[in-house]
Design an enzyme around this catalytic site. Sequence first.
Site, short mmCIF file in Angstrom:
data_model
loop_
_atom_site.label_atom_id
_atom_site.label_comp_id
_atom_site.label_asym_id
_atom_site.label_seq_id
_atom_site.Cartn_x
_atom_site.Cartn_y
_atom_site.Cartn_z
CE LYS A 30 -3.91 -2.15 0.10
NZ LYS A 30 -3.33 -3.37 -0.43
CG ASP A 31 -0.57 4.42 -2.46
OD1 ASP A 31 -0.13 5.06 -3.42
OD2 ASP A 31 -1.47 3.57 -2.56
CE LYS A 32 7.86 7.14 3.32
NZ LYS A 32 9.32 7.27 3.05
#
Length: 418
Positions: A77-79
């Site tokens: 998942k995105d940072k």
Amino acid sequence: MLNANTYVTSQKGIGGTIRNQYEDFYVEEIPEVIPDGEGPNVYVWIEKLGRTTLDVVLDIARDLHVSRKRMGFAGMKDKKAITRQWICIANMDSEEQFRQVENLDIYKTDFLKVVRGRKKLRMGQLKGNKFKILIRDLDDVEESADIANEVLSQLETTGVPNYFGWQRFGKPRTITHLVGRALVENDLEKAVNTYIGNPQDDEGEDNQMARKAFDEGNLEESLNLMGKGMRYEKMMIKELIRDSKKGELTDKSYMNALHALPKPLQRMFVHAYQSYLFNEAVSNRVAMGIDKYVEGDIIIDNEEHIVRDKTPEEFQDLIADFKANPTCPLFGTKVPFADGEVGVMEETVLKKYGITKQDFEVPKMPRLGSHGLRRQMRFRVWDGKATPTDDGVLCEFSIDKGSYATAVLREIMKKDVI
């Protein structure tokens, strides 16, 4: 999006910016299986802010004193976002181990649920992801919301080009695919040097100094200059320093440095280069019609099985109903090319970069090589809506697993979306 050159929608872009704050970008996993409270494995429904999935996984493994190999998750998942997803720790049978997990305090990560599950969680075991993304800095919020709703409605009919987003390649330091290219070229030294050295203007001065010292051959100095954000570079350079004390660095030294990295990251390099080439193939194939069957296409269904022995009309009906999709190659040693003009296009992409399918064998590190596969060249978006707010336009939608929300936003904003 890197190496993505074709749009599907014709509306003017609303422009704007995203990720002004991490809270502007919300991602929630749509699980394939929800743990039922029984079993030897411990599942944690986490909410993280400003951290990669891998960083959180490594922290949990460290604090539990367990191997990272026992940690599972369905997707990265995105940072730069608020994200929710399941993390699984395998073989935590006792009540004491369960309490240890409950009592963990992980940086910028909340444990929303801790439950037991029967099966281990593996990569890809999710249905999709739900997004809520705020687009700021718009000239006319009401008009922008109307345009965004038109675009979302059209994309729900045609599908979205299945481009890989910037997360696949890294930003601001976009070198992951270049490391992969070096591996495909069978140059381990170049791969390591590209990752650790090669300072760039768009990163911090301390990082640039550390990379410059590495490029100049000052390994100890480079290590001392590395800050917290260079966690993986430190893992690699320590191996190089250890080997340098035995003599000249060799291919085995560079191999050891790459093996020091977590396996998901090792595999990401060649995958990133495949993704870079895939984006170019998708750009070319989308230009032929994103929701059209083209003679010679290799078509896969939603279970990723190749669909055969259909008439062109039957293929077109399946595509129109999102029961099947045309594909493009994630190039590798065994991936088949399409026939006809589609296949000619695919072969031309490889020729442009001076490589062949066999180069993806990566003989010096065969575990990082790839047979390749056919990947759908579009994805489905559903439950899309755009709402004007005081701060901008809030876009909400769900998409298939393995696809990128920025591909949807790119169509709405008509600009490079990071």
